[in-house]
Design a protein around this motif. Structure first.
Motif, mmCIF file in Angstrom:
data_model
loop_
_atom_site.group_PDB
_atom_site.id
_atom_site.type_symbol
_atom_site.label_atom_id
_atom_site.label_comp_id
_atom_site.label_asym_id
_atom_site.label_seq_id
_atom_site.Cartn_x
_atom_site.Cartn_y
_atom_site.Cartn_z
ATOM 1 N N ASP A 160 0.848 -1.188 0.000
ATOM 2 C CA ASP A 160 0.000 0.000 0.000
ATOM 3 C C ASP A 160 0.883 1.237 0.000
ATOM 4 O OD1 ASP A 160 -2.262 -1.493 0.058
ATOM 5 O OD2 ASP A 160 -2.813 -1.037 2.133
ATOM 6 N N GLU A 189 -4.230 5.126 3.724
ATOM 7 C CA GLU A 189 -3.999 4.427 2.449
ATOM 8 C C GLU A 189 -4.492 5.276 1.278
ATOM 9 O OE1 GLU A 189 -5.694 0.414 2.090
ATOM 10 O OE2 GLU A 189 -6.052 0.853 -0.031
ATOM 11 N N SER A 230 -3.440 0.811 -3.305
ATOM 12 C CA SER A 230 -3.038 -0.579 -3.088
ATOM 13 C C SER A 230 -2.418 -1.082 -4.378
ATOM 14 C CB SER A 230 -4.233 -1.445 -2.706
ATOM 15 O OG SER A 230 -4.514 -1.305 -1.323
HETATM 16 MG MG MG Z 1 -6.487 -1.398 -0.341
#
Ligand code: MG
Ligand code: ATP
Length: 283
Positions: A218, A225, A228
């Motif tokens: 990530d 975040e 990803s």
């Molecule tokens: Mg994710």
């Protein structure tokens, strides 16, 4: 007998109003000597934020500037295209089968977040199912390595509050046919390309795992975040007719805006009837 009234902070309504207007959160903690002093400070803060919001909207109009989300899309498109990726534009409406092929079958948590339409179709919660199809079809035509990307709306019933939207903009790029041993460094390079184009210098690559992809990386900004990323081949690739190494990264554009502009909520950066370019309209 004197009773100490304790520190006088902003009222809940005042705090709420200042938060809406995008006040610096540390200013909401201040305490005052009297209710009158507090109310005066509130008024001053509110007036300042209203003025700043109006000035930003004036500037947007005067300079024919585009909202942050649109400008970010243009910057990322230029950077990713510049890195040799080819843009594809695929449908918002996808088949349930596309999701099942992604490992998102019954019982999968993401399944609960899908906006179903009729006849086993749904609004895409991610770009990957369509990109897999494009990877395979273009892979029959193009030499290796090649890269494609899509930037577009994804839909998820995400009710987790200020960091999730029901419709958000994803940038998903994928490169196919690179050497196995080059995957990690290529991933880092592509993450750097996108983060630089987004105007965010400070980020970290953090290991995570996903039910869909297994091991993942990530991209995080201050623990949030924003992307990803993963690499293949993975067992699921068989269902899409993919047999080669690949790297893929999926960025949330409103997340990028939220962390860069230090917005207190993600809606400020997204599709909205309440904000324009991050400015609250009830000013
Ligand atoms: Mg994710
Ligand atoms: P999170 O754990 O933050 O809910 P996720 O891991 O479920 O995100 P991914 O499937 O990895 O999300 O999607 C890639 C990126 O898309 C995320 O890193 C994030 O930036 C963005 N994203 C995902 N869901 C949302 C949402 N509901 N609203 C806004 N952005 C989102």
């Amino acid at each position: 007998m004197d009773t100490d009234p304790g520190p006088i902070g902003l009222t809940q309504t005042q705090t709420q109003r200042l938060r809406e207007l995008g006040a610096d959160p540390t200013k909401l903690e201040a305490t005052y000597a009297s209710p009158a002093a507090r109310d005066a400070a509130f008024k001053e803060l509110e007036d300042g934020l209203v003025r700043a919001g109006r000035a930003q909207l004036d500037e947007l109009r005067r300079n024919r500037r585009v909202p942050g989300l649109i400008a970010l899309q243009a910057a990322l498109r230029a950077a990713v295209t510049g890195a040799g990726f080819v843009e594809v534009v695929t449908p918002h409406i996808i088949s349930a089968e596309g999701l099942v092929n992604m490992g998102i079958g019954h019982g999968h948590p993401l399944r609960e977040q899908v906006f179903w339409l009729e006849d086993g179709t749904c609004l895409r919660p991610m770009l990957a199912p369509n990109l897999y199809v494009m990877m395979r079809k273009l892979g029959r035509i193009w030499s290796r390595p090649f890269g494609i990307f899509e930037m577009g709306t994804c839909f998820r019933r995400d009710t987790k509050g200020s960091h999730h939207l029901n419709e958000f903009t994803m940038l998903n790029l994928v490169e196919v046919g690179l050497p196995m041993e080059a995957r990690r460094s290529r991933l880092e390079e592509l993450a750097a390309t996108v983060m630089q184009a987004a105007g965010i210098a400070d980020y970290a690559l953090v290991h995570s795992t996903s039910e869909v992809y297994g091991d993942m990386l990530d991209v995080e900004v201050g623990g949030e975040e924003v992307c990803s990323a993963s690499f293949g081949p993975i067992p699921m690739d068989d269902d899409f007719g993919i047999t080669e190494p690949w790297v893929g990264l999926g960025f949330g554009l409103e997340r990028l805006l939220m962390v860069r502009e230090v917005y207190p909520n993600i809606e400020r950066g997204g599709r909205s009837l309440t904000y324009v370019d991050g400015v609250r309209l009830n000013i």
